[in-house]
Design a protein around this motif. Structure first.
Motif, PDB file in Angstrom:
ATOM      1  N   LEU A  18      66.448 -66.474  44.698  1.00 23.94           N
ATOM      2  CA  LEU A  18      67.037 -65.716  45.046  1.00 23.94           C
ATOM      3  C   LEU A  18      65.787 -65.027  45.942  1.00 23.94           C
ATOM      4  O   LEU A  18      64.948 -65.542  45.582  1.00 23.94           O
ATOM      5  CB  LEU A  18      67.432 -63.970  44.212  1.00 23.94           C
ATOM      6  CG  LEU A  18      68.499 -64.468  43.227  1.00 23.94           C
ATOM      7  CD1 LEU A  18      68.747 -63.513  42.354  1.00 23.94           C
ATOM      8  CD2 LEU A  18      69.666 -64.732  44.091  1.00 23.94           C
ATOM      9  N   ILE A  19      66.086 -63.863  46.618  1.00 31.55           N
ATOM     10  CA  ILE A  19      64.882 -63.593  47.952  1.00 31.55           C
ATOM     11  C   ILE A  19      65.335 -62.088  47.424  1.00 31.55           C
ATOM     12  O   ILE A  19      65.765 -61.519  48.059  1.00 31.55           O
ATOM     13  CB  ILE A  19      64.863 -63.716  48.890  1.00 31.55           C
ATOM     14  CG1 ILE A  19      64.964 -64.911  49.701  1.00 31.55           C
ATOM     15  CG2 ILE A  19      63.474 -63.153  49.657  1.00 31.55           C
ATOM     16  CD1 ILE A  19      63.694 -66.321  48.853  1.00 31.55           C
ATOM     17  N   ALA A  20      64.281 -61.063  46.577  1.00 33.79           N
ATOM     18  CA  ALA A  20      64.661 -60.246  46.513  1.00 33.79           C
ATOM     19  C   ALA A  20      62.934 -59.229  46.735  1.00 33.79           C
ATOM     20  O   ALA A  20      62.159 -59.195  47.119  1.00 33.79           O
ATOM     21  CB  ALA A  20      65.127 -59.898  44.801  1.00 33.79           C
ATOM     22  N   ASP A  78      66.530 -85.526  50.876  1.00 35.21           N
ATOM     23  CA  ASP A  78      68.502 -85.860  50.847  1.00 35.21           C
ATOM     24  C   ASP A  78      68.120 -85.619  49.052  1.00 35.21           C
ATOM     25  O   ASP A  78      69.653 -85.798  49.048  1.00 35.21           O
ATOM     26  CB  ASP A  78      68.288 -86.728  51.692  1.00 35.21           C
ATOM     27  CG  ASP A  78      67.964 -87.050  52.863  1.00 35.21           C
ATOM     28  OD1 ASP A  78      68.504 -85.770  53.574  1.00 35.21           O
ATOM     29  OD2 ASP A  78      67.690 -88.154  53.012  1.00 35.21           O
ATOM     30  N   ASP A  79      67.519 -85.010  48.774  1.00 40.67           N
ATOM     31  CA  ASP A  79      68.160 -85.355  47.395  1.00 40.67           C
ATOM     32  C   ASP A  79      68.299 -83.800  47.034  1.00 40.67           C
ATOM     33  O   ASP A  79      69.116 -83.607  45.935  1.00 40.67           O
ATOM     34  CB  ASP A  79      66.293 -86.122  46.193  1.00 40.67           C
ATOM     35  CG  ASP A  79      66.483 -87.436  46.692  1.00 40.67           C
ATOM     36  OD1 ASP A  79      65.310 -87.546  46.908  1.00 40.67           O
ATOM     37  OD2 ASP A  79      67.293 -88.086  46.236  1.00 40.67           O
ATOM     38  N   TYR A  80      67.758 -82.942  46.936  1.00 41.07           N
ATOM     39  CA  TYR A  80      67.465 -81.984  47.272  1.00 41.07           C
ATOM     40  C   TYR A  80      68.213 -80.531  47.826  1.00 41.07           C
ATOM     41  O   TYR A  80      67.960 -80.804  48.518  1.00 41.07           O
ATOM     42  CB  TYR A  80      66.825 -81.457  45.879  1.00 41.07           C
ATOM     43  CG  TYR A  80      66.002 -82.213  44.849  1.00 41.07           C
ATOM     44  CD1 TYR A  80      66.664 -82.273  43.331  1.00 41.07           C
ATOM     45  CD2 TYR A  80      64.861 -83.082  45.785  1.00 41.07           C
ATOM     46  CE1 TYR A  80      66.162 -82.984  42.481  1.00 41.07           C
ATOM     47  CE2 TYR A  80      64.357 -83.914  44.443  1.00 41.07           C
ATOM     48  CZ  TYR A  80      64.748 -84.286  43.191  1.00 41.07           C
ATOM     49  OH  TYR A  80      65.171 -85.267  41.884  1.00 41.07           O
ATOM     50  N   MET A  81      69.072 -79.691  47.340  1.00 43.75           N
ATOM     51  CA  MET A  81      69.279 -78.373  47.916  1.00 43.75           C
ATOM     52  C   MET A  81      69.146 -77.680  47.369  1.00 43.75           C
ATOM     53  O   MET A  81      69.131 -76.682  46.679  1.00 43.75           O
ATOM     54  CB  MET A  81      70.746 -78.839  48.651  1.00 43.75           C
ATOM     55  CG  MET A  81      71.046 -77.732  49.902  1.00 43.75           C
ATOM     56  SD  MET A  81      70.302 -79.137  51.731  1.00 43.75           S
ATOM     57  CE  MET A  81      71.704 -80.690  51.385  1.00 43.75           C
ATOM     58  N   LEU A  82      67.652 -76.708  48.445  1.00 48.52           N
ATOM     59  CA  LEU A  82      67.875 -75.297  47.943  1.00 48.52           C
ATOM     60  C   LEU A  82      69.002 -74.663  48.967  1.00 48.52           C
ATOM     61  O   LEU A  82      69.197 -74.442  49.818  1.00 48.52           O
ATOM     62  CB  LEU A  82      66.338 -74.748  48.817  1.00 48.52           C
ATOM     63  CG  LEU A  82      64.944 -75.215  48.161  1.00 48.52           C
ATOM     64  CD1 LEU A  82      63.781 -74.819  48.792  1.00 48.52           C
ATOM     65  CD2 LEU A  82      65.079 -75.279  46.517  1.00 48.52           C
ATOM     66  N   TYR A  83      69.215 -73.486  47.912  1.00 49.28           N
ATOM     67  CA  TYR A  83      69.914 -72.553  48.769  1.00 49.28           C
ATOM     68  C   TYR A  83      69.473 -70.770  48.065  1.00 49.28           C
ATOM     69  O   TYR A  83      69.519 -70.834  47.222  1.00 49.28           O
ATOM     70  CB  TYR A  83      71.802 -72.343  47.660  1.00 49.28           C
ATOM     71  CG  TYR A  83      72.218 -74.117  48.313  1.00 49.28           C
ATOM     72  CD1 TYR A  83      72.976 -73.785  49.381  1.00 49.28           C
ATOM     73  CD2 TYR A  83      72.206 -74.333  47.165  1.00 49.28           C
ATOM     74  CE1 TYR A  83      73.347 -75.033  49.574  1.00 49.28           C
ATOM     75  CE2 TYR A  83      73.158 -75.633  47.349  1.00 49.28           C
ATOM     76  CZ  TYR A  83      73.593 -76.011  48.723  1.00 49.28           C
ATOM     77  OH  TYR A  83      74.521 -76.841  49.238  1.00 49.28           O
ATOM     78  N   LEU A  84      69.877 -70.099  49.281  1.00 50.23           N
ATOM     79  CA  LEU A  84      67.964 -68.689  49.519  1.00 50.23           C
ATOM     80  C   LEU A  84      69.431 -67.970  49.713  1.00 50.23           C
ATOM     81  O   LEU A  84      70.326 -67.848  50.682  1.00 50.23           O
ATOM     82  CB  LEU A  84      67.596 -68.824  50.869  1.00 50.23           C
ATOM     83  CG  LEU A  84      66.717 -69.866  50.566  1.00 50.23           C
ATOM     84  CD1 LEU A  84      65.685 -70.132  51.964  1.00 50.23           C
ATOM     85  CD2 LEU A  84      65.623 -70.423  49.206  1.00 50.23           C
ATOM     86  N   PHE A  85      69.640 -67.401  48.665  1.00 52.81           N
ATOM     87  CA  PHE A  85      70.204 -65.786  48.568  1.00 52.81           C
ATOM     88  C   PHE A  85      69.340 -64.592  49.143  1.00 52.81           C
ATOM     89  O   PHE A  85      68.883 -64.197  47.564  1.00 52.81           O
ATOM     90  CB  PHE A  85      71.306 -65.712  47.238  1.00 52.81           C
ATOM     91  CG  PHE A  85      72.068 -66.246  47.532  1.00 52.81           C
ATOM     92  CD1 PHE A  85      73.142 -66.117  47.706  1.00 52.81           C
ATOM     93  CD2 PHE A  85      72.018 -67.951  46.806  1.00 52.81           C
ATOM     94  CE1 PHE A  85      74.632 -67.010  47.923  1.00 52.81           C
ATOM     95  CE2 PHE A  85      73.059 -69.072  46.990  1.00 52.81           C
ATOM     96  CZ  PHE A  85      74.328 -68.069  47.469  1.00 52.81           C
ATOM     97  N   GLY A  86      69.126 -63.958  49.714  1.00 52.91           N
ATOM     98  CA  GLY A  86      68.205 -62.487  49.845  1.00 52.91           C
ATOM     99  C   GLY A  86      69.561 -61.180  49.575  1.00 52.91           C
ATOM    100  O   GLY A  86      70.911 -61.218  49.900  1.00 52.91           O
ATOM    101  N   THR A  87      68.841 -60.750  48.694  1.00 54.07           N
ATOM    102  CA  THR A  87      69.553 -59.672  47.927  1.00 54.07           C
ATOM    103  C   THR A  87      69.709 -58.083  48.964  1.00 54.07           C
ATOM    104  O   THR A  87      68.051 -58.119  49.750  1.00 54.07           O
ATOM    105  CB  THR A  87      68.592 -58.806  46.655  1.00 54.07           C
ATOM    106  OG1 THR A  87      67.544 -58.729  46.788  1.00 54.07           O
ATOM    107  CG2 THR A  87      69.008 -60.270  45.582  1.00 54.07           C
TER     108      THR A  87
END
Length: 197
Positions: A18-20, A78-87
């Motif tokens: 999360l980006i808060a 290619d091993d990891y995926m970061l999913y970013l959610f801005g609040t």
């Protein structure tokens, strides 16, 4: 950054972050700067009718606001995926935070030193959930720089919670912030809260 694996803690292949922070702190800008794909944004124009609700002191040039979330993605080796959610930053949209926080490894609390009080609710939220977080001081031109110690004291942060400086407009700066958060979460032996939605 080298993401090592250990017997004690294993990084999941899909990592939700999360980006808060407060209204106008630069959350949408940061997600857009670091995302390798075109970010999903749920912004609406600020109108004259909302001036009695949204305090624009210090962010007078802000024209739009996030009403649900921002979303971006970063692939790591290619091993990891970061999913970013801005609040969303305003109090009237905080009801979506619980949903966004489900399955998150941790959070970046983006702080605008012109309006430092605005980051208090985000700090309180993650402290109460015992969810790993760091504070990133977004640099705005023409602002008086505060020392890390002054900010730590003003926010009342424990010594083990990292505070870093950043420029949310710059991809490399945003990536360093995310690396700091993941390393902090790993040191704490954290696992994502709830299940990834």
């Amino acid at each position: 950054m080298e993401f090592g694996r250990s017997d004690r803690w294993r990084l999941p292949t899909a990592i939700k972050i999360l980006i808060a922070g407060g209204f106008g702190a630069g959350k949408t800008t940061m997600v857009g700067a670091v995302s390798e794909t075109r970010p999903l944004r749920t912004e609406e124009a600020l109108t004259q009718a909302g001036t009695h609700i949204d305090d624009l002191s210090g962010v007078e040039r802000k024209l739009a606001t996030t009403v649900a979330m921002d979303f971006g993605r970063i692939t790591i080796r290619d091993d990891y995926m970061l999913y970013l959610f801005g609040t969303p930053g305003q109090e009237r949209f905080w009801f979506v935070w619980d949903e966004l926080a489900m399955g998150a490894l941790g959070a970046v609390v983006l702080a605008d030193t012109r309006r430092l009080d605005d980051c208090f609710p985000a700090v309180d939220y993650f402290e109460k959930r015992d969810q790993p977080f760091i504070v990133a001081l977004n640099h705005f031109e023409g602002t008086t720089p505060f020392t890390i110690g002054e900010v730590r004291s003003a926010i009342g942060l424990e010594p083990d919670i990292p505070i870093v400086r950043c420029d949310a407009r710059r991809r490399d700066s945003g990536k360093e912030v995310l690396i700091t958060l993941v390393e902090h979460a790993m040191r704490r032996g954290a696992s994502p809260v709830g299940t990834m939605s």
